[in-house]
Motif scaffolding. Structure first.
Motif, PDB file in Angstrom:
ATOM      1  N   ARG A   1      -8.848  -5.957  -2.108  1.00  0.00           N
ATOM      2  CA  ARG A   1      -9.702  -4.811  -1.805  1.00  0.00           C
ATOM      3  C   ARG A   1      -8.957  -3.514  -2.113  1.00  0.00           C
ATOM      4  NH1 ARG A   1     -13.667  -5.319   2.110  1.00  0.00           N
ATOM      5  NH2 ARG A   1     -14.037  -3.127   1.600  1.00  0.00           N
ATOM      6  N   PRO A   2      -8.903  -3.103  -3.377  1.00  0.00           N
ATOM      7  CA  PRO A   2      -8.234  -1.842  -3.698  1.00  0.00           C
ATOM      8  C   PRO A   2      -8.890  -0.639  -3.039  1.00  0.00           C
ATOM      9  CG  PRO A   2      -9.463  -2.663  -5.591  1.00  0.00           C
ATOM     10  CD  PRO A   2      -9.436  -3.768  -4.581  1.00  0.00           C
ATOM     11  N   ASP A   3     -10.184  -0.762  -2.702  1.00  0.00           N
ATOM     12  CA  ASP A   3     -10.850   0.343  -2.009  1.00  0.00           C
ATOM     13  C   ASP A   3     -10.229   0.586  -0.637  1.00  0.00           C
ATOM     14  OD1 ASP A   3     -11.997  -2.265  -1.461  1.00  0.00           O
ATOM     15  OD2 ASP A   3     -13.518  -1.246  -0.252  1.00  0.00           O
ATOM     16  N   LEU A   4      -9.791  -0.501   0.029  1.00  0.00           N
ATOM     17  CA  LEU A   4      -9.143  -0.352   1.327  1.00  0.00           C
ATOM     18  C   LEU A   4      -7.740   0.236   1.183  1.00  0.00           C
ATOM     19  CD1 LEU A   4     -10.229  -3.617   3.178  1.00  0.00           C
ATOM     20  CD2 LEU A   4     -11.279  -1.344   3.243  1.00  0.00           C
ATOM     21  N   VAL A   5      -7.083  -0.069   0.076  1.00  0.00           N
ATOM     22  CA  VAL A   5      -5.793   0.560  -0.196  1.00  0.00           C
ATOM     23  C   VAL A   5      -5.982   2.068  -0.377  1.00  0.00           C
ATOM     24  CG1 VAL A   5      -3.975   0.774  -1.950  1.00  0.00           C
ATOM     25  CG2 VAL A   5      -4.655  -1.481  -1.121  1.00  0.00           C
ATOM     26  N   ASP A   6      -7.010   2.457  -1.108  1.00  0.00           N
ATOM     27  CA  ASP A   6      -7.295   3.888  -1.289  1.00  0.00           C
ATOM     28  C   ASP A   6      -7.581   4.561   0.056  1.00  0.00           C
ATOM     29  OD1 ASP A   6      -6.969   3.764  -4.032  1.00  0.00           O
ATOM     30  OD2 ASP A   6      -9.099   3.459  -4.442  1.00  0.00           O
ATOM     31  N   GLU A   7      -8.315   3.873   0.930  1.00  0.00           N
ATOM     32  CA  GLU A   7      -8.605   4.426   2.250  1.00  0.00           C
ATOM     33  C   GLU A   7      -7.334   4.549   3.082  1.00  0.00           C
ATOM     34  OE1 GLU A   7     -11.717   2.354   4.279  1.00  0.00           O
ATOM     35  OE2 GLU A   7     -13.023   2.305   2.506  1.00  0.00           O
ATOM     36  N   THR A   8      -6.431   3.589   2.927  1.00  0.00           N
ATOM     37  CA  THR A   8      -5.168   3.612   3.658  1.00  0.00           C
ATOM     38  C   THR A   8      -4.306   4.780   3.192  1.00  0.00           C
ATOM     39  OG1 THR A   8      -5.233   1.225   4.016  1.00  0.00           O
ATOM     40  CG2 THR A   8      -3.076   2.286   4.142  1.00  0.00           C
ATOM     41  N   TYR A   9      -4.242   4.981   1.892  1.00  0.00           N
ATOM     42  CA  TYR A   9      -3.501   6.115   1.330  1.00  0.00           C
ATOM     43  C   TYR A   9      -4.130   7.431   1.802  1.00  0.00           C
ATOM     44  CZ  TYR A   9      -1.472   9.156  -2.293  1.00  0.00           C
ATOM     45  OH  TYR A   9      -0.820  10.166  -2.969  1.00  0.00           O
ATOM     46  N   ALA A  10      -5.460   7.485   1.821  1.00  0.00           N
ATOM     47  CA  ALA A  10      -6.158   8.702   2.263  1.00  0.00           C
ATOM     48  C   ALA A  10      -5.891   8.990   3.731  1.00  0.00           C
ATOM     49  CB  ALA A  10      -7.661   8.566   2.014  1.00  0.00           C
ATOM     50  N   LEU A  11      -5.765   7.933   4.551  1.00  0.00           N
ATOM     51  CA  LEU A  11      -5.419   8.135   5.956  1.00  0.00           C
ATOM     52  C   LEU A  11      -4.039   8.770   6.080  1.00  0.00           C
ATOM     53  CD1 LEU A  11      -6.025   7.758   8.976  1.00  0.00           C
ATOM     54  CD2 LEU A  11      -5.082   5.432   8.787  1.00  0.00           C
ATOM     55  N   GLY A  12      -3.095   8.330   5.222  1.00  0.00           N
ATOM     56  CA  GLY A  12      -1.781   8.952   5.214  1.00  0.00           C
ATOM     57  C   GLY A  12      -1.839  10.425   4.846  1.00  0.00           C
ATOM     58  N   LEU A  13      -2.645  10.759   3.851  1.00  0.00           N
ATOM     59  CA  LEU A  13      -2.816  12.166   3.471  1.00  0.00           C
ATOM     60  C   LEU A  13      -3.382  12.986   4.627  1.00  0.00           C
ATOM     61  CD1 LEU A  13      -4.387  11.804  -0.109  1.00  0.00           C
ATOM     62  CD2 LEU A  13      -2.064  12.514   0.425  1.00  0.00           C
ATOM     63  N   ALA A  14      -4.413  12.442   5.266  1.00  0.00           N
ATOM     64  CA  ALA A  14      -5.051  13.170   6.365  1.00  0.00           C
ATOM     65  C   ALA A  14      -4.101  13.327   7.553  1.00  0.00           C
ATOM     66  CB  ALA A  14      -6.326  12.442   6.797  1.00  0.00           C
TER      67      ALA A  14
ATOM     68  N   LEU B   1       2.992   6.145   1.749  1.00  0.00           N
ATOM     69  CA  LEU B   1       2.953   6.891   0.486  1.00  0.00           C
ATOM     70  C   LEU B   1       2.083   8.141   0.611  1.00  0.00           C
ATOM     71  CD1 LEU B   1       2.734   4.354  -2.498  1.00  0.00           C
ATOM     72  CD2 LEU B   1       4.567   5.967  -1.959  1.00  0.00           C
ATOM     73  N   GLY B   2       1.000   8.028   1.373  1.00  0.00           N
ATOM     74  CA  GLY B   2       0.165   9.207   1.606  1.00  0.00           C
ATOM     75  C   GLY B   2       0.924  10.292   2.345  1.00  0.00           C
ATOM     76  N   LEU B   3       1.674   9.916   3.362  1.00  0.00           N
ATOM     77  CA  LEU B   3       2.500  10.886   4.081  1.00  0.00           C
ATOM     78  C   LEU B   3       3.540  11.505   3.152  1.00  0.00           C
ATOM     79  CD1 LEU B   3       3.196   8.925   7.401  1.00  0.00           C
ATOM     80  CD2 LEU B   3       1.633  10.853   7.125  1.00  0.00           C
ATOM     81  N   TRP B   4       4.221  10.651   2.373  1.00  0.00           N
ATOM     82  CA  TRP B   4       5.288  11.138   1.493  1.00  0.00           C
ATOM     83  C   TRP B   4       4.756  12.125   0.463  1.00  0.00           C
ATOM     84  CZ3 TRP B   4      10.533  10.773   1.445  1.00  0.00           C
ATOM     85  CH2 TRP B   4      11.174  11.204   0.283  1.00  0.00           C
ATOM     86  N   SER B   5       3.547  11.893  -0.026  1.00  0.00           N
ATOM     87  CA  SER B   5       2.999  12.780  -1.049  1.00  0.00           C
ATOM     88  C   SER B   5       2.857  14.211  -0.530  1.00  0.00           C
ATOM     89  CB  SER B   5       1.648  12.257  -1.543  1.00  0.00           C
ATOM     90  OG  SER B   5       0.664  12.380  -0.552  1.00  0.00           O
ATOM     91  N   LYS B   6       2.695  14.365   0.782  1.00  0.00           N
ATOM     92  CA  LYS B   6       2.581  15.698   1.377  1.00  0.00           C
ATOM     93  C   LYS B   6       3.926  16.213   1.890  1.00  0.00           C
ATOM     94  CE  LYS B   6      -1.962  16.662   1.359  1.00  0.00           C
ATOM     95  NZ  LYS B   6      -2.720  16.834   2.615  1.00  0.00           N
TER      96      LYS B   6
END
Length: 292
Positions: free
Chosen positions: A259-272, A20-25
């Protein structure tokens, strides 16, 4: 603009928030070029959310819906005959939320197929035995061949691919049944049923269903988005396929809803990684035979 690219989304449970992070970009540039998408398990969920245009709504809903979860497996529930895992109703409710407000209609009107892979157990094998055999083979292959991208043991044991175009689902409930069948991983979710057929997670056949993406009519290249960290030798251009993997191990585990915080980190990794891999993505979209 010619629709001449396929996209394959690997499964991986909560790790698929990376996609999802990749797709957002990349989604705005990629979608007009798509001849079709192949996906399985939670990768199919990600594809449906993104193509409905409600991925951000679904992520926020998921976080709220799972607020009561602080453990992913509760042994004491077994003593009272209850499901020991809390994920299934959260997963189903999140999908139902995503397909509201025109989400289902947008997906059904897509100009390209969304091909969802599930695994059909060998004929005549009881469901319980098929489940133990299928996931046992998956675990054994992962242990023996930890760096293998595509799984093989499941098909050798008689599990067969069932591929369905999600656009053929007439109701939200039917679409949810298809995605959950593709994700069926007891005890986290029950055995799936779609149009009367018992099914298990598509990952038993191949959790990276690039072979399905290769069949999409008109697709000259197939972008394969993995959800596990792999050695560089396993990624990059492989014939018509272009494999991209996370640049680091994904923070969240497959069925971790605690751990929703880890989900946020996973999404952020996709963005990066979307920024990190932008040149490779642009190369993938470049006309075939153009400069590389």
């Amino acid at each position: 603009m010619e629709r001449d690219r396929a996209l394959t989304l690997a499964g991986g449970g909560s790790r698929c928030f990376y996609q999802l992070g990749l797709w957002s970009k990349w989604g705005r540039s990629l979608e007009p070029r798509l001849a079709g998408i192949a996906a399985c398990s939670a990768g199919a969920c990600v594809a449906a959310l993104a193509l409905c245009g409600r991925e951000k709504h679904a992520m926020e809903f998921w976080k709220i819906r799972r607020r009561h979860i602080d453990r992913n497996f509760e042994w004491e529930r077994l003593l009272t005959g209850r499901r020991p895992t809390p994920q299934y109703p959260v997963y189903r409710d999140t999908l139902l939320h995503a397909f509201e407000d025109g989400g289902l209609e947008r997906l059904r009107s897509l100009p390209f197929p969304l091909l969802v892979l599930a695994s059909a157990p060998p004929k005549g094998v009881p469901k319980a035995l098929a489940t133990l055999t299928g996931f046992g083979a998956y675990a054994l292959e992962r242990y023996l061949h930890p760096h293998r991208v595509h799984r093989r043991f499941g098909q050798r044991l008689g599990f067969a691919p069932l591929v369905v175009d999600a656009r053929t689902c007439e109701t939200a409930d039917e679409l949810i049944e298809l995605i959950i069948a593709s994700s069926a991983t007891p005890p986290f979710t029950p055995v799936g049923y779609f149009r009367g057929q018992a099914l298990l997670d598509g990952g038993i056949v191949d959790g990276v269903p690039a072979f399905v993406g290769d069949t999409i009519e008109g697709a000259k290249k197939n972008l394969v988005l993995l959800t596990r960290f792999h050695q560089v030798s396993r990624t990059g251009e492989k014939g018509r396929r272009y494999y991209l993997a996370p640049s680091a191990p994904v923070p969240v585990d497959t069925w971790d809803y605690s751990r929703p915080d880890l989900v946020d980190e996973t999404y952020a990794l996709g963005l990066a990684d979307a920024d990190r891999y932008q040149d490779q993505f642009d190369q993938f979209l470049a006309p075939c035979g153009g400069a590389k």
